[in-house]
Write a protein that holds these residues in place. Structure first.
Motif, PDB file in Angstrom:
ATOM      1  N   GLU A 267      38.787  44.082  38.365  1.00 25.20           N
ATOM      2  CA  GLU A 267      40.215  44.308  38.609  1.00 25.20           C
ATOM      3  C   GLU A 267      41.033  44.054  37.346  1.00 25.20           C
ATOM      4  O   GLU A 267      41.959  44.812  37.027  1.00 25.20           O
TER       5      GLU A 267
ATOM      6  N   ALA B   3      39.613  41.078  45.187  1.00 26.66           N
ATOM      7  CA  ALA B   3      40.311  40.154  44.293  1.00 26.66           C
ATOM      8  C   ALA B   3      41.799  40.386  44.493  1.00 26.66           C
ATOM      9  O   ALA B   3      42.236  41.522  44.684  1.00 26.66           O
TER      10      ALA B   3
ATOM     11  N   GLY C 116      36.862  40.269  40.453  1.00 24.81           N
ATOM     12  CA  GLY C 116      37.942  39.788  39.599  1.00 24.81           C
ATOM     13  C   GLY C 116      37.899  40.381  38.205  1.00 24.81           C
ATOM     14  O   GLY C 116      38.920  40.837  37.674  1.00 24.81           O
TER      15      GLY C 116
ATOM     16  N   GLY D 150      33.218  36.480  44.296  1.00 25.43           N
ATOM     17  CA  GLY D 150      34.401  37.191  43.833  1.00 25.43           C
ATOM     18  C   GLY D 150      34.421  37.529  42.356  1.00 25.43           C
ATOM     19  O   GLY D 150      35.303  38.268  41.906  1.00 25.43           O
TER      20      GLY D 150
ATOM     21  N   PHE E  46      40.171  35.440  42.326  1.00 26.51           N
ATOM     22  CA  PHE E  46      38.878  35.982  42.753  1.00 26.51           C
ATOM     23  C   PHE E  46      37.975  34.851  43.253  1.00 26.51           C
ATOM     24  O   PHE E  46      36.770  34.830  43.036  1.00 26.51           O
TER      25      PHE E  46
ATOM     26  N   GLY F 226      32.858  32.706  41.666  1.00 26.71           N
ATOM     27  CA  GLY F 226      34.240  33.136  41.789  1.00 26.71           C
ATOM     28  C   GLY F 226      35.091  32.447  40.751  1.00 26.71           C
ATOM     29  O   GLY F 226      34.575  31.736  39.877  1.00 26.71           O
TER      30      GLY F 226
END
Length: 629
Positions: free
Chosen positions: A140, A250, A137, A133, A97, A81
């Motif tokens: 996104e 995220a 992330g 995550g 994230f 993450g």
């Protein structure tokens, strides 16, 4: 051709041709080039490729993130993450994230029947893993700001995973060190055994996973085949379920933006504690300006003041707001009001006054001691000896010996006796970080005459900074928590899982430790504590990707990672030292970055000077700086 045939041909051509859209005028370049500071040569090469293809800072950052997931599996990965701080189109953004605890996680899950922590339970194996995550992330960020196609930015990582890359000496050493930690407990050795410097590492399962993501988008990680493989790997071994994966998001959050010394600091907000710590340190420095006036950066007094600032912030960090989505964020503002408490004018003024008084008292005592030593000794070098003692005593400030409010956790800063460094700024950083003990050659290109790099006691993140020719800036931190995370590789998918469950307060301490840190022992082992284990909660993190702006223009993007415990504030402290060295001491970026990193941190930064971005990779040779004209 008849008229009818011509008409039909025209219709066919009309419908076969792609639609003609009005083209937007290209955004004018503000800088003469783009620049990046990244952890290794593979990431540097991929970033150069994407920037030359017309990509922007986000395209390059996403590409770097996936390449590092292949080539730096110890500190970055699909199963980890992170945080991303962005300045795009003159607007600040922050993307969270961070990993998230599975819904089945409960307080005390790593304690035995007597309430004691089970050694290693939160660090190794499937139960140590939180919902990853990183893919969400990067996906996104690319969706919102990227210029290039998604598959285009994943291509370099896919190629490296499929065709392989050469393992360098630092990675080989970390693999060797991690092996015994996972032996007999995970499948780590199945994927990473017998690798040495020069080995060519191919990861076909990881390449297939990346290809699925390229073909189907980032959501393919959280549903479908990849998610099935991850959930199956956890069955009977961990807590992550398909429901946990499909629920993960995220989060775009308001960044922490604070005016400082005529600039704007843009950094990570909660669940980062590092961004708040950085701003608090900078504002304390501003509140102590009269104490710093006339004090050189290589003096004991400078080091003493810096160490006192770091200690005071460390004392506060355990009371910072945690996951803003958690019920424990009691002020209803997502932690914003709680954050304001620690950097508000009244609190800063009170803390700065106490620091000034305590450091003056300590300086008076040291001056008296030095004078007494000088009078008692006939040796002409006695005064110099007293000065050395004063420099060495700057490390004592970090132990809480003379500060009005005691430090919350000496171990969080890794305080340890050490010889006085030549630089006072380095002294302050050394006082707040574990001492590096393992040397290794460069992981990237290393300048002639550079000293061999030193391996941190425990690297907890990887970081990079990018500024594009349009003036956009991105700073990124990614992590697996501990090196190589939990040591669990998802069979069939080829990526490691994090051990982010160890980032929660109740996973690695007993009531005595909590009490010593100034926290309620009962809360530290319950869901009431802002960073205790709770299903769906994100653990706090010291990672603090940061951007500095001046008059609406990004002038510095930087990130620093520390070593040691997950709550170490070494990274934010080093960022503080770099920023203040540039702004207050007028040091060039290379000098500002090279000073504090002797303590074992890892810094990547890009500074904009006029219309030219100037990158500076970690001076120990761990990173690579690149400029793309």
């Amino acid at each position: 051709m008849t008229a009818a045939a011509t008409a039909i041909a025209s219709l066919v051509a009309l419908f076969a041709a792609p639609p003609a859209f009005a083209k937007r005028a290209p955004t004018p370049s503000l800088l003469d080039s783009a620049a990046a500071a990244v952890p290794n040569r593979y990431a540097a090469s991929a970033v150069e490729q994407v920037l030359r293809q017309g990509g922007n800072a986000v395209d390059a950052a996403v590409t770097a993130g996936f390449v590092l997931a292949v080539t730096s599996p110890d500190t970055a990965g699909l199963g980890g993450g992170g945080f991303m701080t962005l300045y795009m189109g003159n607007q600040p953004y922050f993307l969270d994230f961070r990993e998230r605890a599975p819904q089945g996680a409960i307080p005390g899950m790593f304690l035995d029947a007597k309430g004691k922590v089970v050694a290693g339970a939160s660090e190794v194996g499937g139960r140590a893993a939180a919902v990853p995550g990183s893919v969400a992330g990067l996906w996104e960020a690319q969706k919102r700001f990227g210029k290039l196609k998604w598959a285009q930015v994943l291509a370099p990582a896919i190629q490296l995973a499929r065709d392989g890359f050469d393992v360098d000496e630092p990675l080989a050493q970390r693999l060797s060190k991690a092996g015994p930690r996972f032996n007999g407990k995970t499948n780590f050795s199945v994927y990473f055994a017998d690798l040495h410097a020069g080995s060519h590492l191919r990861q076909p399962e990881l390449a297939a996973t990346l290809q699925q993501l390229a073909d189907n988008g980032g959501n393919a990680f959280y549903s479908g085949h990849v998610a099935d493989l991850l959930a199956e790997a956890m069955r009977g071994h961990g807590l992550i379920t398909q429901s946990d994966l499909s629920d993960y998001q995220a989060k775009w959050r308001a960044p922490l933006v604070a005016p400082w010394h005529g600039y704007q600091i843009i950094t990570a907000s909660a669940p980062s504690v590092g961004g708040l710590a950085l701003v608090q340190m900078l504002r304390l420095r501003e509140g102590l300006q009269s104490a710093f006036d006339g004090v050189g950066p290589d003096t004991p007094q400078y080091a003493q003041l810096t160490a006192a600032i770091a200690e005071r912030v460390d004392a506060d960090q355990h009371r910072y707001p945690g996951d803003p989505d958690s019920a424990a964020a009691s002020d209803g503002s997502g932690g914003a009001q709680s954050a304001a408490r620690w950097i508000g004018a009244d609190y800063i003024k009170r803390q700065a006054t106490e620091i000034a008084a305590s450091t003056k008292a300590k300086a008076d005592v040291e001056a008296g001691t030095a004078a007494a030593a000088a009078g008692a000794s006939a040796a002409s070098g006695a005064a110099a000896s007293g000065a050395v003692a004063g420099a060495a005593s700057s490390a004592d400030a970090a132990s809480g010996a003379s500060v009005a409010t005691p430090a919350s956790s000496a171990s969080a800063l890794g305080t340890a006796p050490a010889p006085a460094p030549a630089s006072a700024a380095a002294a302050a950083a050394t006082a707040s970080a574990p001492v590096s003990t393992k040397a290794h050659p460069s992981a990237g290109t290393q300048s002639a005459g550079a000293k061999p790099a030193e391996e941190p006691a425990r690297a907890i993140s990887t970081q990079y900074a990018i500024v594009d020719r349009w003036g956009n800036a991105v700073s990124v931190s990614m992590t697996m928590n501990a090196p190589f995370g939990s040591g669990v590789v998802v069979p069939g998918a080829g990526f490691l899982l994090n051990d982010a469950m160890d980032g929660f307060a109740s996973t690695g301490e007993d009531a005595g430790t909590a009490k010593a840190d100034g926290r309620d022992p009962a809360q530290s082992q319950s869901g009431a504590h802002g960073n205790a284990i709770a299903g769906g909660r994100r653990p706090v993190s010291p990672m603090a990707p940061t951007i500095l702006t001046d008059g609406g223009k990004a002038i510095l993007a930087l990130d620093a990672g520390g070593a040691g415990r997950p709550d170490s504030l070494q990274g934010p402290l080093v960022e503080y030292l770099v920023i203040t060295s540039i702004v207050h001491d007028k040091q060039p970026l290379a000098q500002a970055v090279s000073g504090p990193t002797t303590s074992g941190a890892d810094v990547q930064a890009v500074q904009v000077q006029g219309d030219a971005p100037v990158p500076q990779a970690d001076p120990r040779g761990r990173g690579v700086a690149t400029v793309v004209k």
